[in-house]
Design a protein around this motif. Structure first.
Motif, PDB file in Angstrom:
ATOM      1  N   PHE A   3     -11.539 -47.413  -0.877  1.00  0.00           N
ATOM      2  CA  PHE A   3     -12.035 -46.314   0.185  1.00  0.00           C
ATOM      3  C   PHE A   3     -13.356 -46.889   1.048  1.00  0.00           C
ATOM      4  O   PHE A   3     -13.378 -46.687   2.185  1.00  0.00           O
ATOM      5  CB  PHE A   3     -12.803 -45.329  -0.801  1.00  0.00           C
ATOM      6  CG  PHE A   3     -13.185 -44.064  -0.028  1.00  0.00           C
ATOM      7  CD1 PHE A   3     -12.427 -43.189   0.695  1.00  0.00           C
ATOM      8  CD2 PHE A   3     -14.552 -43.793   0.284  1.00  0.00           C
ATOM      9  CE1 PHE A   3     -12.867 -41.973   1.333  1.00  0.00           C
ATOM     10  CE2 PHE A   3     -15.042 -42.962   0.969  1.00  0.00           C
ATOM     11  CZ  PHE A   3     -14.241 -42.187   1.362  1.00  0.00           C
ATOM     12  N   ASN A  26      -8.301 -36.947   3.342  1.00  0.00           N
ATOM     13  CA  ASN A  26      -7.619 -36.399   2.423  1.00  0.00           C
ATOM     14  C   ASN A  26      -7.613 -36.792   1.220  1.00  0.00           C
ATOM     15  O   ASN A  26      -8.223 -37.805   0.937  1.00  0.00           O
ATOM     16  CB  ASN A  26      -6.016 -36.368   3.119  1.00  0.00           C
ATOM     17  CG  ASN A  26      -5.490 -37.538   3.276  1.00  0.00           C
ATOM     18  OD1 ASN A  26      -6.196 -38.656   2.872  1.00  0.00           O
ATOM     19  ND2 ASN A  26      -4.261 -37.641   3.808  1.00  0.00           N
ATOM     20  N   ASN A  27      -6.563 -36.324   0.162  1.00  0.00           N
ATOM     21  CA  ASN A  27      -6.403 -36.757  -1.012  1.00  0.00           C
ATOM     22  C   ASN A  27      -7.633 -36.987  -1.748  1.00  0.00           C
ATOM     23  O   ASN A  27      -7.930 -37.757  -2.601  1.00  0.00           O
ATOM     24  CB  ASN A  27      -5.683 -38.340  -1.026  1.00  0.00           C
ATOM     25  CG  ASN A  27      -5.410 -38.730  -2.669  1.00  0.00           C
ATOM     26  OD1 ASN A  27      -5.200 -38.006  -3.361  1.00  0.00           O
ATOM     27  ND2 ASN A  27      -5.306 -39.927  -2.692  1.00  0.00           N
ATOM     28  N   HIS A  42      -8.065 -30.137  -0.743  1.00  0.00           N
ATOM     29  CA  HIS A  42      -7.394 -31.361  -0.867  1.00  0.00           C
ATOM     30  C   HIS A  42      -7.794 -32.203   0.283  1.00  0.00           C
ATOM     31  O   HIS A  42      -7.681 -33.361   0.172  1.00  0.00           O
ATOM     32  CB  HIS A  42      -5.855 -31.554  -1.277  1.00  0.00           C
ATOM     33  CG  HIS A  42      -5.014 -30.808  -0.137  1.00  0.00           C
ATOM     34  ND1 HIS A  42      -4.542 -31.773   0.836  1.00  0.00           N
ATOM     35  CD2 HIS A  42      -4.634 -29.507  -0.002  1.00  0.00           C
ATOM     36  CE1 HIS A  42      -3.870 -30.957   1.671  1.00  0.00           C
ATOM     37  NE2 HIS A  42      -3.950 -29.707   1.382  1.00  0.00           N
ATOM     38  N   ALA A  43      -8.326 -31.660   1.104  1.00  0.00           N
ATOM     39  CA  ALA A  43      -8.570 -32.208   2.595  1.00  0.00           C
ATOM     40  C   ALA A  43      -9.600 -31.654   3.431  1.00  0.00           C
ATOM     41  O   ALA A  43      -9.680 -30.363   3.239  1.00  0.00           O
ATOM     42  CB  ALA A  43      -7.338 -32.597   3.494  1.00  0.00           C
ATOM     43  N   VAL A  69      -7.948 -40.752  10.077  1.00  0.00           N
ATOM     44  CA  VAL A  69      -7.382 -40.199   8.786  1.00  0.00           C
ATOM     45  C   VAL A  69      -7.896 -41.260   7.542  1.00  0.00           C
ATOM     46  O   VAL A  69      -7.519 -42.451   7.554  1.00  0.00           O
ATOM     47  CB  VAL A  69      -5.935 -39.754   8.758  1.00  0.00           C
ATOM     48  CG1 VAL A  69      -5.639 -39.262   7.130  1.00  0.00           C
ATOM     49  CG2 VAL A  69      -5.625 -39.064   9.647  1.00  0.00           C
ATOM     50  N   ASN A  71      -8.230 -41.799   3.318  1.00  0.00           N
ATOM     51  CA  ASN A  71      -7.643 -41.618   2.016  1.00  0.00           C
ATOM     52  C   ASN A  71      -8.929 -41.440   1.129  1.00  0.00           C
ATOM     53  O   ASN A  71      -9.512 -42.535   0.716  1.00  0.00           O
ATOM     54  CB  ASN A  71      -6.409 -42.826   1.580  1.00  0.00           C
ATOM     55  CG  ASN A  71      -6.058 -42.296   0.226  1.00  0.00           C
ATOM     56  OD1 ASN A  71      -6.201 -41.287  -0.406  1.00  0.00           O
ATOM     57  ND2 ASN A  71      -4.795 -42.945  -0.105  1.00  0.00           N
ATOM     58  N   GLN A  73      -8.553 -41.221  -1.964  1.00  0.00           N
ATOM     59  CA  GLN A  73      -8.046 -41.799  -3.277  1.00  0.00           C
ATOM     60  C   GLN A  73      -8.319 -41.098  -4.419  1.00  0.00           C
ATOM     61  O   GLN A  73      -8.776 -41.344  -5.752  1.00  0.00           O
ATOM     62  CB  GLN A  73      -8.671 -43.359  -3.392  1.00  0.00           C
ATOM     63  CG  GLN A  73      -8.302 -44.116  -2.071  1.00  0.00           C
ATOM     64  CD  GLN A  73      -8.753 -45.503  -2.640  1.00  0.00           C
ATOM     65  OE1 GLN A  73      -9.935 -45.698  -3.298  1.00  0.00           O
ATOM     66  NE2 GLN A  73      -8.473 -46.381  -1.790  1.00  0.00           N
TER      67      GLN A  73
END
Length: 549
Positions: A3, A26-27, A42-43, A69, A71, A73
């Motif tokens: 990340f 996100n995630n 979640h985002a 965008v 992640n 993680q």
């Protein structure tokens, strides 16, 4: 790819850049208390400093090559945590002074101070902070004599962990002109031995006698200390702090730092009353920087001292010190004038009150003056609200007064509090559940550098009523525990509300500032005894990535 490699830290100098950047992370396992309910997501999507959307359901993200965008993680995302009561300059200076926290004896405190002085040979005065005689086997105040053995010619001034007592050596007392004939000032005490000689310990207002001789830091030294403090605070997941009692000099420094875009966290300042030109500052009204990084809309007044140094003002004698009821730092006339003047100027009044007498006096004055000035909407506060008469607890909600409390005070004080106030008064002390049941709002904080600034220590203490080794078993007065949701609320939206900032921070929802943190653990599902171990991996403030582990 990790990340942190995906998002390079953005230098603070670029916070005011002209281009707009939309970002989606996100995630994540996201939590926020919105409209008094826990919301999961979640985002999150934000442009520059403003949140545009949180994704609560499985829905496609916007497909636009111009959107960054990232992640997350699977990490947990929480709103940026808010400390409603800390001392930023004091914390910065504590990072630059001898650290006496958790010393086991007077001699260890002396040894640490000497080691610090040897590493810093150019010091004129030696400063330190953090000693606590209650943690020593002697359980007695230290003396100048132990310092004099290793500091015969250099002034030494060491503040107690709560900042309500100081320990000086003979050189410091000589510079201040302290002798057996020096009288204790109102609201303070020079502790003297059986022969009437000052021992070296000064309580509350008496500390000013030594403070007056300490050379003032210049502007750049103070700015350096403020920056050092804020960099440390943001690494712990704090995105906003209510600085509990600063003067016009500090206010000017924060304004400069905000203008220079050199503030990684938000500061909501309380003007200390009385301090230089405080009346003129009140006449100038509220202040808010363009970026919302610095705000001034409240004052801080001290009604009494602290429990550990027996300066907290009690109605009846201390249970472990017959004939002593603590210290009121102002007479009723002065305290009334400070509160009423601030209310009439439209400023929120935040009054430090620890003992039951100080709390009752403050609530009585609030009740009279809120009605007189018609300022209930200003959300006046009591800082600490530590020892309360049971009959005073419902008055917080009735008067619209917020209890700004520090959970780690309870777990730090548990070994001495009942000795100080006995079995009956303890029932109204550190009474989080009783206050919540009476519909009071609790704004959480730490009172750093009195306690650690780490907010996860406070979250852990409020949920478990235990220290970091999970003692006592089952918790200290466990009936006063908060739930995980209540505890997080006290460090987020309720803390924001207590600073009149709930419309811009405190929760993650569209239209608010993009202040949030990412942590490895799930705060709501992990074992409660491990909450204090949570570490922050990333912190974002105003839509900018300001810290990465």
């Amino acid at each position: 790819m990790t990340f942190n490699k995906l998002i390079p830290l953005i230098p603070l100098a670029f916070i005011g850049s002209v281009f707009s950047q939309t970002t989606i992370i996100n995630n994540v396992k996201g939590y926020s208390i919105n409209n008094n309910k826990l919301q999961t997501f979640h985002a999150i999507q934000f442009t520059d400093d403003k949140i545009e959307k949180i994704y609560t359901k499985e829905e496609p993200l916007i497909n636009d090559s111009r959107i960054r965008v990232i992640n997350g993680q699977g990490k947990t995302m929480l709103p940026g945590l808010i400390d409603s009561h800390g001392h930023v300059l004091g914390y910065g200076l504590s990072l630059l002074n001898a650290d006496l926290v958790n010393t086991a004896s007077e001699q260890e405190a002396v040894s640490r101070t000497l080691a610090y002085a040897k590493k810093n040979p150019n010091l004129v005065w030696v400063h330190g902070r953090g000693w606590n005689q209650v943690q020593w086997e002697s359980n007695s105040f230290p003396t100048a004599a132990s310092l004099d053995k290793v500091f015969p010619d250099q002034p030494v001034w060491l503040k107690r962990v709560d900042g309500h007592a100081g320990w000086a050596n003979s050189k410091a007392m000589k510079l201040a002109g302290i002798t057996a004939n020096t009288l204790s000032p109102d609201g303070g005490e020079i502790i003297k031995d059986k022969n009437g000689q000052p021992t070296g310990v000064f309580i509350d207002n008496a500390m000013d006698l030594i403070n007056a001789e300490v050379p003032e830091l210049n502007k750049e030294q103070q700015k350096f200390a403020l920056k050092k403090a804020m960099d440390s605070l943001v690494s712990m997941g704090l995105t906003s702090v209510h600085d509990a009692g600063i003067d016009n000099n500090n206010i000017a420094l924060f304004k400069e730092l905000a203008q220079e875009k050199a503030m990684p966290i938000r500061i909501n300042a309380m003007l200390y009353l009385p301090s230089n030109n405080w009346q003129e500052t009140l006449k100038g009204g509220h202040y808010k920087s363009q970026s919302d990084m610095f705000a001034l809309n409240s004052v801080k007044i001290q009604a009494d001292g602290a429990l550990g140094s027996r300066g907290a003002a009690l109605i009846e004698d201390y249970s472990d010190h017959s004939g002593h009821k603590g210290l009121l730092l102002h007479d009723t006339e002065s305290l009334t004038r400070y509160i009423e003047t601030a209310m009439n100027a439209g400023f929120q009044v935040n009054t430090h009150a620890i003992g039951d007498n100080a709390n009752t006096i403050t609530l009585d004055l609030y009740e009279k003056l809120i009605k007189k000035t018609k300022t209930k909407a200003l959300r006046h506060r009591i800082e600490h609200a530590q020892i309360l008469q049971l009959s005073d607890i419902p008055r917080f909600n009735q008067l619209g007064v917020i209890a700004a409390m520090q959970a780690t005070h309870a777990t730090s004080d548990k070994n001495m509090a009942q000795d100080r106030i006995g079995e009956q008064r303890i029932l109204g002390a550190y009474a989080w559940r009783k206050l919540l049941n009476a519909k009071a709002i609790i704004a959480a904080g730490s009172d750093f550098p009195v306690e650690s600034a780490n907010p996860f220590f406070g979250l852990h203490a409020s949920v478990t009523r235990q220290d970091k080794v999970n003692l006592p078993e089952g918790g200290w007065f466990p009936e006063e525990k908060m739930t995980r949701l209540e505890s997080l609320k006290s460090f987020t939206i309720d803390a924001a509300y207590s600073g009149h900032q709930e419309k811009i921070i405190g929760s993650l929802e569209a239209g608010k500032k993009a202040d949030f943190i990412l942590i490895e653990n799930d705060y709501f599902t992990m074992p409660e005894q491990d909450i204090w171990k949570i570490e922050v991996s990333d912190t974002w403030v105003n839509g900018r990535h300001v810290y990465s582990k």
